[in-house]
Design an enzyme around this catalytic site. Structure first.
Site, PDB file in Angstrom:
ATOM      1  N   SER A 126       0.830  -1.203   0.000  1.00 19.67           N
ATOM      2  CA  SER A 126       0.000   0.000   0.000  1.00 19.67           C
ATOM      3  C   SER A 126       0.869   1.258   0.000  1.00 19.67           C
ATOM      4  O   SER A 126       1.640   1.489  -0.927  1.00 19.67           O
ATOM      5  CB  SER A 126      -0.950  -0.047   1.198  1.00 19.67           C
ATOM      6  OG  SER A 126      -1.940   0.944   1.111  1.00 19.67           O
ATOM      7  N   ASP A 282     -10.215  -3.698  -4.853  1.00 16.50           N
ATOM      8  CA  ASP A 282      -9.297  -2.713  -4.290  1.00 16.50           C
ATOM      9  C   ASP A 282      -9.297  -1.478  -5.182  1.00 16.50           C
ATOM     10  O   ASP A 282      -9.106  -1.585  -6.395  1.00 16.50           O
ATOM     11  CB  ASP A 282      -7.885  -3.319  -4.215  1.00 16.50           C
ATOM     12  CG  ASP A 282      -6.851  -2.366  -3.630  1.00 16.50           C
ATOM     13  OD1 ASP A 282      -7.224  -1.278  -3.155  1.00 16.50           O
ATOM     14  OD2 ASP A 282      -5.656  -2.730  -3.639  1.00 16.50           O
ATOM     15  N   HIS A 312      -8.008  -5.016  -0.614  1.00 18.08           N
ATOM     16  CA  HIS A 312      -6.898  -4.228  -0.096  1.00 18.08           C
ATOM     17  C   HIS A 312      -6.617  -4.620   1.355  1.00 18.08           C
ATOM     18  O   HIS A 312      -7.516  -4.721   2.176  1.00 18.08           O
ATOM     19  CB  HIS A 312      -7.206  -2.734  -0.169  1.00 18.08           C
ATOM     20  CG  HIS A 312      -6.013  -1.883   0.086  1.00 18.08           C
ATOM     21  ND1 HIS A 312      -5.077  -1.605  -0.880  1.00 18.08           N
ATOM     22  CD2 HIS A 312      -5.563  -1.263   1.219  1.00 18.08           C
ATOM     23  CE1 HIS A 312      -4.122  -0.846  -0.377  1.00 18.08           C
ATOM     24  NE2 HIS A 312      -4.391  -0.634   0.903  1.00 18.08           N
TER      25      HIS A 312
END
Length: 343
Positions: A126, A282, A312
């Site tokens: 991320s 995501d 995610h």
């Protein structure tokens, strides 16, 4: 191999929700150290090795605001650390910390850890993947003749640009946990300068001048995505002009150090071999896919793995008991990542 991770001294409400003390797996040694003033945690195997080991410097996710390493265990050599976080710190503090730690480890890898500095990769998930990609670009432009560059970058559902929040994945997954579309904008702004008053204008696409949108279109055009990822997506409303005040506030966020997907071709072609993981559910999915295409077009070796049932943050649910999801346990994914890291 050896793994390095940042340590955290944050209050519990700023740490990841699943952080808890776990017994150290057999065959693994964990050390808390400091690299050039930055606290790090080093994971290394206890088994003796006749040859120099591989290494991975890993940057945690958490929207540039949160982070902990309580669940990071690896039987490879890894260094993980908690860089300075927003809102107390803004760009470029996070990236600067990543650079300091990476350079420090590369300089002592062989002597202090028995690691071949030519076989050290960087990676993250991320926001951490954003930092890994930005760091590789920064290092490629400021090469040190005394230190090798990272041999690879590992990008787990990376956040790579804040120019377009209307990509198909942002439309299709706008309300899918654990990262909502509006929250993605919020985290970018926290990293950039903390001015979240312009969030709505950014969501509406009013933050980028028309001439820049034309320039970015060749990189961010949804037509660059495989057809299966464009299903049901609407073309964004054409914004004839931008809000100059909003652009002034966020323009630094369009710099490749914050939006690595917007780097020029001559920078991208210097990237090391790259592993990218994307998840179907995501908002950041298309960032990763488009980055894969740009890297491949630039001649970079790319390994792309897509989890069709992933979301995610999925790797945070690895080996979490009843919270474990099947897509976080993919044997095929683990195999591909291990093969890729033999660099």
């Amino acid at each position: 191999g050896i793994q390095i991770a940042e340590r955290t001294s944050l209050p519990t409400d700023r740490c990841c929700i699943m952080a808890r003390k776990k017994p150290v797996p057999s065959g693994l040694r964990i050390k808390d150290l400091s690299f050039s003033g930055v606290p790090v945690r080093v994971y290394e195997p206890t088994a003796a090795s006749r040859e120099k080991k591989r290494g991975l410097v890993y940057f945690h996710g958490g929207g540039w605001m949160f982070g902990c390493i309580g669940n990071i265990y690896s039987k490879k050599q890894c260094n993980t650390f908690v860089y300075r976080l927003a809102p107390e710190h803004r760009y470029p503090a996070h990236l600067d910390d990543c650079e300091v730690v990476t350079r420090h480890f590369l300089s002592i890898a062989a002597t202090d850890f028995g690691v071949d500095p030519r076989r050290v990769a960087v990676g993250g998930d991320s926001a951490g993947a954003n930092l890994a990609a930005a760091l590789c670009q920064r290092l490629s432009k400021t090469q040190d003749c005394h230190l090798p560059s990272p041999c690879a970058q590992v990008l787990i559902y990376p956040a790579l640009q804040m120019a377009d929040f209307h990509l198909p994945s942002y439309q299709q997954n706008h309300s899918v946990p654990i990262l909502f579309r509006g929250r993605a904008v919020f985290y970018f702004l926290q990293y950039l300068n903390g001015n979240t008053s312009v969030s709505q204008q950014i969501l509406e696409g009013k933050h980028v001048p028309v001439e820049l949108k034309r320039r970015y279109k060749k990189w961010l055009d949804p037509d660059n995505l495989p057809p299966q990822f464009r299903k049901g997506a609407r073309s964004p409303q054409v914004i004839p002009s931008h809000d100059g005040h909003v652009y002034h506030i966020i323009k630094q966020g369009l710099d490749p150090e914050i939006s690595p997907l917007l780097a020029e071709d001559d920078v991208l072609r210097l990237a090391p071999p790259t592993f990218v993981l994307t998840c179907e559910f995501d908002v950041l999915r298309d960032d990763g896919i488009l980055f894969c295409k740009r890297l491949k077009d630039a001649g970079v070796e790319v390994t792309w793995e897509h989890l069709s049932d992933g979301f995610h943050g999925i790797i945070s649910f690895f080996n979490q008991g009843w919270l474990t999801f099947q897509s976080s346990q993919k044997d095929n994914l683990n195999f591909k990542l291990k093969v890729f890291l033999i660099c």
